[in-house]
Motif scaffolding. Structure first.
Motif, PDB file in Angstrom:
ATOM      1  N   ASP A 253      -3.610  34.816   4.422  1.00 25.92           N
ATOM      2  CA  ASP A 253      -3.307  34.454   3.032  1.00 25.92           C
ATOM      3  C   ASP A 253      -1.854  34.723   2.653  1.00 25.92           C
ATOM      4  O   ASP A 253      -1.395  34.297   1.592  1.00 25.92           O
ATOM      5  CB  ASP A 253      -4.215  35.239   2.070  1.00 25.92           C
ATOM      6  N   TYR A 254      -1.136  35.430   3.507  1.00 26.28           N
ATOM      7  CA  TYR A 254       0.240  35.829   3.199  1.00 26.28           C
ATOM      8  C   TYR A 254       1.173  34.624   3.253  1.00 26.28           C
ATOM      9  O   TYR A 254       1.122  33.814   4.176  1.00 26.28           O
ATOM     10  CB  TYR A 254       0.683  36.863   4.225  1.00 26.28           C
ATOM     11  N   GLY A 255       2.015  34.494   2.234  1.00 25.82           N
ATOM     12  CA  GLY A 255       2.930  33.356   2.210  1.00 25.82           C
ATOM     13  C   GLY A 255       3.991  33.526   1.150  1.00 25.82           C
ATOM     14  O   GLY A 255       4.219  34.623   0.626  1.00 25.82           O
ATOM     15  N   ALA A 256       4.643  32.426   0.792  1.00 24.78           N
ATOM     16  CA  ALA A 256       5.745  32.461  -0.168  1.00 24.78           C
ATOM     17  C   ALA A 256       5.287  32.987  -1.533  1.00 24.78           C
ATOM     18  O   ALA A 256       6.028  33.724  -2.200  1.00 24.78           O
ATOM     19  CB  ALA A 256       6.346  31.063  -0.314  1.00 24.78           C
ATOM     20  N   LEU A 257       4.064  32.633  -1.947  1.00 23.26           N
ATOM     21  CA  LEU A 257       3.562  33.112  -3.235  1.00 23.26           C
ATOM     22  C   LEU A 257       3.377  34.629  -3.214  1.00 23.26           C
ATOM     23  O   LEU A 257       3.717  35.316  -4.181  1.00 23.26           O
ATOM     24  CB  LEU A 257       2.237  32.422  -3.580  1.00 23.26           C
ATOM     25  N   SER A 258       2.862  35.156  -2.119  1.00 23.48           N
ATOM     26  CA  SER A 258       2.685  36.614  -1.988  1.00 23.48           C
ATOM     27  C   SER A 258       4.008  37.328  -2.212  1.00 23.48           C
ATOM     28  O   SER A 258       4.106  38.295  -2.987  1.00 23.48           O
ATOM     29  CB  SER A 258       2.151  36.976  -0.587  1.00 23.48           C
ATOM     30  N   LEU A 259       5.045  36.856  -1.524  1.00 23.80           N
ATOM     31  CA  LEU A 259       6.357  37.491  -1.593  1.00 23.80           C
ATOM     32  C   LEU A 259       6.991  37.337  -2.965  1.00 23.80           C
ATOM     33  O   LEU A 259       7.588  38.286  -3.503  1.00 23.80           O
ATOM     34  CB  LEU A 259       7.266  36.899  -0.516  1.00 23.80           C
ATOM     35  N   ALA A 260       6.865  36.154  -3.557  1.00 21.37           N
ATOM     36  CA  ALA A 260       7.461  35.920  -4.873  1.00 21.37           C
ATOM     37  C   ALA A 260       6.821  36.817  -5.930  1.00 21.37           C
ATOM     38  O   ALA A 260       7.515  37.467  -6.721  1.00 21.37           O
ATOM     39  CB  ALA A 260       7.306  34.454  -5.266  1.00 21.37           C
ATOM     40  N   VAL A 261       5.486  36.870  -5.938  1.00 25.40           N
ATOM     41  CA  VAL A 261       4.785  37.706  -6.916  1.00 25.40           C
ATOM     42  C   VAL A 261       5.113  39.176  -6.695  1.00 25.40           C
ATOM     43  O   VAL A 261       5.415  39.918  -7.641  1.00 25.40           O
ATOM     44  CB  VAL A 261       3.260  37.458  -6.845  1.00 25.40           C
ATOM     45  N   GLN A 262       5.086  39.618  -5.433  1.00 29.88           N
ATOM     46  CA  GLN A 262       5.297  41.035  -5.144  1.00 29.88           C
ATOM     47  C   GLN A 262       6.746  41.476  -5.345  1.00 29.88           C
ATOM     48  O   GLN A 262       7.029  42.666  -5.489  1.00 29.88           O
ATOM     49  CB  GLN A 262       4.807  41.348  -3.733  1.00 29.88           C
ATOM     50  N   PHE A 263       7.682  40.526  -5.370  1.00 33.29           N
ATOM     51  CA  PHE A 263       9.061  40.855  -5.724  1.00 33.29           C
ATOM     52  C   PHE A 263       9.136  41.291  -7.183  1.00 33.29           C
ATOM     53  O   PHE A 263       9.875  42.206  -7.540  1.00 33.29           O
ATOM     54  CB  PHE A 263       9.974  39.639  -5.500  1.00 33.29           C
ATOM     55  N   TYR A 264       8.348  40.630  -8.026  1.00 33.33           N
ATOM     56  CA  TYR A 264       8.410  40.890  -9.462  1.00 33.33           C
ATOM     57  C   TYR A 264       7.371  41.889  -9.970  1.00 33.33           C
ATOM     58  O   TYR A 264       7.582  42.522 -11.006  1.00 33.33           O
ATOM     59  CB  TYR A 264       8.219  39.581 -10.237  1.00 33.33           C
TER      60      TYR A 264
END
Length: 286
Positions: free
Chosen positions: A168-179
């Motif tokens: 499930d890990y992807g660009a959305l995971s990273l974008a959300v977890q950055f913020y």
């Protein structure tokens, strides 16, 4: 007025106004009081809070919010729901109904005017087709937000809190977890909605970081690298970056940077953590 979380009351209101559900707006109204209470608890709504609700529908969740918050601004895109909301929320003098597209509102200006620029709380039962753009707009517009508690498709919630190396890990995971720090509050089956969606849902709380977990000078480049890495998941990260429109790094430059952060040049994006992407960004940002 009797709570709209009672399915009989929801049916009564829909029939009274001869309301037709609009597929283009992804309308599924919540009809389960227990789930609504979980959302209220997760969002931690208090008497001093200003709450932005996105997509109030017929006002089911708005009623719960209005009983707890100082003020609620409910933004609804479907003009056919405005007269219904005017009736179902008539007992509450702390609710403002706005017929608008949330992606076209100057949110920073609204928060400054309505809450003197202090952090707000966002609560929503989001249409599944537009979940990601709305959440990213809330973060990227840099309005002061304490937390965002939203109902989303279960699959999307799983992606938001996924960790490196998982499917499930992807660009959305990273974008959300950055913020923000994501936390799935509850899984919600289709029978809690009217009409029933074809997929399961989940309530997820996104608690805004006071400071991002990583420091980068070039945030735009960081997110370009992340998108490039997942644009073609089966390709190596260096190939993904080389082929991504808008980036002009050679395979050799990327390979060298990856070696400097201690990973193989043949690694795929799904194996890198947010911290490693930030290191890569700093090395390539020249």
């Amino acid at each position: 007025m009797e709570k709209l979380s009672n399915p009989k009351k929801t049916i009564e209101v829909i029939q009274k106004y001869q309301f037709d559900f609009q597929k283009k707006f992804g309308q599924n109204f919540l009809i389960d009081g227990r789930v609504l209470e979980k959302i209220m608890d997760a969002a931690d709504i208090g008497a001093e809070d200003f709450v932005l609700e996105i997509g109030p529908g017929i006002g089911t969740m708005t009623q719960y919010l209005a009983e707890r918050a100082r003020q609620v601004m409910a933004v609804e895109i479907d003009r056919n729901l405005i007269p219904i909301l005017s009736e179902t929320l008539s007992d509450y003098d702390n609710v403002e109904i706005l017929n608008a597209d949330i992606l076209k509102i100057d949110l920073r200006k609204a928060v400054e005017e309505k809450n003197q620029g202090k952090p707000i709380k966002v609560v929503a039962n989001l249409p599944y087709y537009i979940t990601t753009p709305i959440i990213m707009e809330l973060f990227e517009s840099e309005i002061p937000v304490d937390n965002i508690t939203v109902m989303v498709q279960k699959e999307v919630a799983d992606r938001m809190q996924a960790q490196p190396g998982t499917k499930d890990y992807g660009a959305l995971s990273l974008a959300v977890q950055f913020y923000a720090e994501p936390y799935i509050v509850a899984n919600v089956p289709p029978n809690c909605f009217m009409p029933r969606p074809k997929v399961g849902s989940a309530v997820i709380r996104l608690t805004r970081h006071q400071n991002p977990p990583v420091e980068v000078k070039n945030k735009k480049l960081l997110f370009q690298l992340i998108r490039a890495s997942f644009n073609q998941r089966r390709k190596t990260l260096q190939n993904g970056i080389k082929n991504f429109s808008g980036l002009s790094f050679s395979k050799e430059e990327v390979a060298d940077a990856l070696e400097q952060i201690g990973v193989s040049p043949t690694i795929r994006g799904e194996a890198l953590s947010l911290e490693q992407f930030a290191e890569l960004c700093s090395l390539l940002d020249r």
